[in-house]
Design an enzyme around this catalytic site. Structure first.
Site, PDB file in Angstrom:
ATOM      1  N   LYS A 202       0.846  -1.192   0.000  1.00  0.00           N
ATOM      2  CA  LYS A 202       0.000   0.000   0.000  1.00  0.00           C
ATOM      3  C   LYS A 202       0.881   1.241   0.000  1.00  0.00           C
ATOM      4  O   LYS A 202       1.972   1.235   0.577  1.00  0.00           O
ATOM      5  CB  LYS A 202      -0.895   0.004   1.255  1.00  0.00           C
ATOM      6  CG  LYS A 202      -1.713   1.270   1.460  1.00  0.00           C
ATOM      7  CD  LYS A 202      -2.452   1.231   2.794  1.00  0.00           C
ATOM      8  CE  LYS A 202      -3.162   2.545   3.058  1.00  0.00           C
ATOM      9  NZ  LYS A 202      -3.875   2.554   4.345  1.00  0.00           N
ATOM     10  N   GLU A 251      -7.861  11.038  13.792  1.00  0.00           N
ATOM     11  CA  GLU A 251      -6.921   9.924  13.974  1.00  0.00           C
ATOM     12  C   GLU A 251      -5.942  10.173  15.122  1.00  0.00           C
ATOM     13  O   GLU A 251      -5.052  11.020  15.018  1.00  0.00           O
ATOM     14  CB  GLU A 251      -6.146   9.661  12.677  1.00  0.00           C
ATOM     15  CG  GLU A 251      -5.270   8.426  12.744  1.00  0.00           C
ATOM     16  CD  GLU A 251      -4.708   8.032  11.386  1.00  0.00           C
ATOM     17  OE1 GLU A 251      -3.894   7.089  11.356  1.00  0.00           O
ATOM     18  OE2 GLU A 251      -5.076   8.652  10.377  1.00  0.00           O
ATOM     19  N   GLU A 295      -7.170  -2.203   2.740  1.00  0.00           N
ATOM     20  CA  GLU A 295      -6.422  -1.017   3.138  1.00  0.00           C
ATOM     21  C   GLU A 295      -6.365  -0.904   4.659  1.00  0.00           C
ATOM     22  O   GLU A 295      -5.319  -0.579   5.240  1.00  0.00           O
ATOM     23  CB  GLU A 295      -7.088   0.216   2.521  1.00  0.00           C
ATOM     24  CG  GLU A 295      -6.342   1.510   2.768  1.00  0.00           C
ATOM     25  CD  GLU A 295      -7.051   2.709   2.169  1.00  0.00           C
ATOM     26  OE1 GLU A 295      -6.762   3.840   2.622  1.00  0.00           O
ATOM     27  OE2 GLU A 295      -7.895   2.525   1.272  1.00  0.00           O
ATOM     28  N   GLU A 430     -12.433  10.762  -3.524  1.00  0.00           N
ATOM     29  CA  GLU A 430     -12.200  10.600  -2.092  1.00  0.00           C
ATOM     30  C   GLU A 430     -11.329  11.734  -1.553  1.00  0.00           C
ATOM     31  O   GLU A 430     -11.586  12.272  -0.464  1.00  0.00           O
ATOM     32  CB  GLU A 430     -11.531   9.255  -1.813  1.00  0.00           C
ATOM     33  CG  GLU A 430     -11.255   9.003  -0.342  1.00  0.00           C
ATOM     34  CD  GLU A 430     -10.594   7.665  -0.080  1.00  0.00           C
ATOM     35  OE1 GLU A 430      -9.624   7.619   0.709  1.00  0.00           O
ATOM     36  OE2 GLU A 430     -11.045   6.656  -0.663  1.00  0.00           O
ATOM     37  N   LYS A 434     -12.218  14.580   1.444  1.00  0.00           N
ATOM     38  CA  LYS A 434     -11.354  14.847   2.595  1.00  0.00           C
ATOM     39  C   LYS A 434     -10.963  16.324   2.658  1.00  0.00           C
ATOM     40  O   LYS A 434     -10.891  16.915   3.748  1.00  0.00           O
ATOM     41  CB  LYS A 434     -10.113  13.959   2.531  1.00  0.00           C
ATOM     42  CG  LYS A 434     -10.412  12.483   2.750  1.00  0.00           C
ATOM     43  CD  LYS A 434      -9.178  11.621   2.558  1.00  0.00           C
ATOM     44  CE  LYS A 434      -9.480  10.147   2.859  1.00  0.00           C
ATOM     45  NZ  LYS A 434      -8.320   9.272   2.604  1.00  0.00           N
TER      46      LYS A 434
END
Length: 450
Positions: A202, A251, A295, A430, A434
Site C-alpha cells: 500500500k 486519527e 487497506e 475521495e 477529505k
C-alpha cells in the site's frame, strides 16, 4: 473561551497554539514559548526526549492544588507542545517556514480547560544569577500582566458565529507545485500497478489544494466552525511567523498514561449520505468493500507488528467499525494495551510514525516510492502533533484534514491509500471529500476542481 484566548493572543502578536477536543471538553491554549527544542534527521524523536528529560529533571513546580503530577485528564504544569514533520528533513518551501522537522515548546502561559476545572500554568527558565528570586518575581508579574491583557482582548472581541457568513474562496491556479487532476490520477495508476506487481502492499498519495479568499481568513472563525462540525475530532492550530497550521483530525496516533496506551487504525473511506438510511447503506458498502477492508487490514497488521514486542497486553478488535464524520465515513479499529515497561508517549510516536494509513507498507519501500512520486512537500501534514507532560505521558494525533493559512491564502492537504484495485477517479473523489472538511470551515468555494 479557549478559541477567543487563542485568537486574542495571535492578534497581540504572541505565538499561540491551540489543542481542542470538544467532545471530551478538553482545551489547551499555549502562549509564547519559554523554551523550545528543535531537531532534524532520523534521531529527532530521541533528541527531543533527551532534551525534555534533562529540562524537567531540574524543574521546580508549584502546584496550588497539591497534585504532584499532571495526568492525561488534567494536563497542567510544564507541558511540551508542538509537532513533527512527516519527513525528518528541514522545510524547503515558504509554506512550511518555521515548521521544522521537530519543533516543540514549553509555553510561558498555558491555559488548561477540562470538565473538572480551569488552570493556568506559568513557566519560566530560572536565572542563575544571585538576583534570580527578584528576577523570577518580576517575570511572573510580567506574565500575569500579559495574561490579563489577553483576557481583556478576548472579552472585548466580538463573538464569531460558527454558522454565520463564511465568505467566498476560489481555487488558486497560480501555484505551480500543485498536481493537477490528470497528473495525480496518473500517479495513482502507477502506484496501484506497483502494488499489483507485489512491490509494495500500500502507498498513501497526498495532494495539495490552494485556495484564495476575498478577505483575510479569520482563524477563530475557522476553529469555531471546525469545533461545531467535527466535535469528535481533535482540532489544532499552531502559529509560526504569520502562518497557522490548522486542522481537525479523527486519527489518534498515541495516548499514554503510565503503562496504559491507546491508538487507532483508521483507513478506508466513503462519503456521507443525504439521510440516516443512506448513511447506513454507505456504511454497509464500506464494511463490505474488499479494497477498503484490505487497506484497513494493512494498517492493523503494521500496528500489531510494531506494538506486540513492547506490550504485555494488546487488544485489537476482530472486525473494524465505521466512524462517521461530517463529510466522510471511515473504517476504524480502536487499539489499547499495556506496555511491558514504562515508556513515554514519544517512544510510541517514534515506533508508530508514519502509520500505513498516511505512508504505506512496507514502510521503507512505500516511503521510498512516495519520495520519488509525490512531488510535494508535506511539511507537518500527516505528521504527529500533540503534547507531552513532565512524566513523559501525553497524546499525539496524526495531522490530517489540515492545511496552512496565511492571510487570504490557504493550502489544504489530503491523501488516499492506494492498493492494487484502486481506481484513479474514485481516489480523486475521495481526496475531494477529505479536502472539504477544512475547506467548508474556510468558506464557500466558488470553483471546485472536478
Amino acid at each position: 473561551d479557549p478559541v477567543a484566548c487563542h485568537g486574542a493572543a495571535g492578534a497581540l502578536g504572541m505565538e499561540a497554539s491551540l489543542w481542542l477536543q470538544p467532545d471530551a471538553g478538553l482545551a489547551l491554549v499555549a502562549l509564547d514559548p519559554a523554551w523550545t527544542v528543535e531537531a532534524h534527521d532520523s534521531d529527532r524523536f530521541h533528541d527531543v526526549v533527551r532534551a525534555w528529560s534533562a529540562l524537567v529533571a531540574g524543574a521546580l513546580v508549584d502546584d496550588d492544588d497539591g497534585a504532584e503530577d499532571s495526568t492525561g485528564d488534567r494536563p497542567t504544569g510544564p507541558l511540551l507542545l508542538g509537532g513533527f514533520g512527516f519527513w525528518p528533513e528541514p522545510a524547503r518551501t515558504p509554506t512550511w517556514a518555521g515548521f521544522e522537522a521537530a519543533r516543540l515548546s514549553v509555553p510561558s502561559l498555558l491555559l488548561t480547560v477540562t470538565p473538572g476545572g480551569v488552570w493556568l500554568t506559568a513557566s519560566l527558565l530560572r536565572d542563575p544569577s544571585p538576583n534570580r528570586d527578584r528576577a523570577a518575581q518580576a517575570h511572573v508579574a510580567d506574565l500575569t500582566a500579559r495574561w490579563r491583557t489577553v483576557l481583556a482582548a478576548a472579552g472585548a472581541s466580538s463573538p464569531v458565529d460558527a454558522h454565520g457568513d463564511l465568505g467566498a474562496l476560489e481555487v488558486n491556479a497560480d501555484v505551480p507545485d500543485v498536481p493537477d487532476a490528470r497528473e495525480w490520477r496518473a500517479t495513482v495508476a502507477r502506484l496501484a500497478g506497483a502494488v499489483g506487481r507485489g512491490r509494495i502492499d500500500k502507498a498513501v498519495l497526498a495532494r495539495r489544494q490552494d485556495l484564495v479568499a476575498d478577505a483575510p481568513i479569520e482563524i477563530p472563525a475557522v476553529l469555531r466552525r471546525l469545533a461545531a462540525s467535527a466535535p469528535e475530532s481533535t482540532i489544532f492550530a499552531f502559529s509560526r511567523a504569520g502562518r497557522t497550521f490548522v486542522g481537525a483530525t479523527p486519527e489518534r496516533l498515541a495516548r499514554s498514561v503510565d503503562r496504559e496506551f491507546t491508538t487507532i487504525a483508521l483507513a478506508g473511506s466513503i462519503g456521507r449520505g443525504a439521510d440516516p438510511a443512506e448513511d447506513d447503506e454507505l456504511a454497509a458498502a464500506l464494511l463490505a468493500s474488499e479494497k477498503d477492508r484490505e487497506e484497513q487490514a494493512v494498517v492493523v497488521d503494521r500496528l500489531r507488528e510494531v506494538l506486540a514486542p513492547i506490550t504485555d497486553r494488546l487488544d485489537i478488535p476482530a472486525r473494524p467499525s465505521v466512524v462517521r464524520l461530517r463529510h466522510i465515513q471511515h473504517l476504524a479499529s480502536r487499539i489499547s494495551g499495556t506496555l511491558s515497561e514504562r515508556a513515554g508517549v514519544l517512544d510510541l510516536v517514534e515506533r508508530l510514525h508514519p502509520t500505513p494509513a498516511v505512508g504505506g507498507a512496507p514502510r521503507e519501500l512505500a516511503l521510498e516510492l512516495l519520495a520519488a512520486e509525490e512531488r510535494l512537500e508535506r511539511g507537518w501534514y500527516a505528521g504527529p502533533v500533540g503534547w507531552v507532560d513532565r512524566n513523559g505521558d501525553g497524546e499525539f494525533v496524526v495531522a490530517i484534514r489540515s492545511g496552512v493559512i496565511e492571510g487570504r491564502s490557504a493550502s489544504l492537504f489530503a491523501g488516499c491509500g492506494i492498493v492494487a484495485d484502486s481506481e484513479p477517479e474514485r481516489e480523486w473523489v475521495e481526496s475531494q471529500i477529505k479536502l472539504r472538511t477544512l475547506a467548508s470551515a474556510l468558506g464557500e468555494v466558488r470553483t471546485w476542481p472536478t
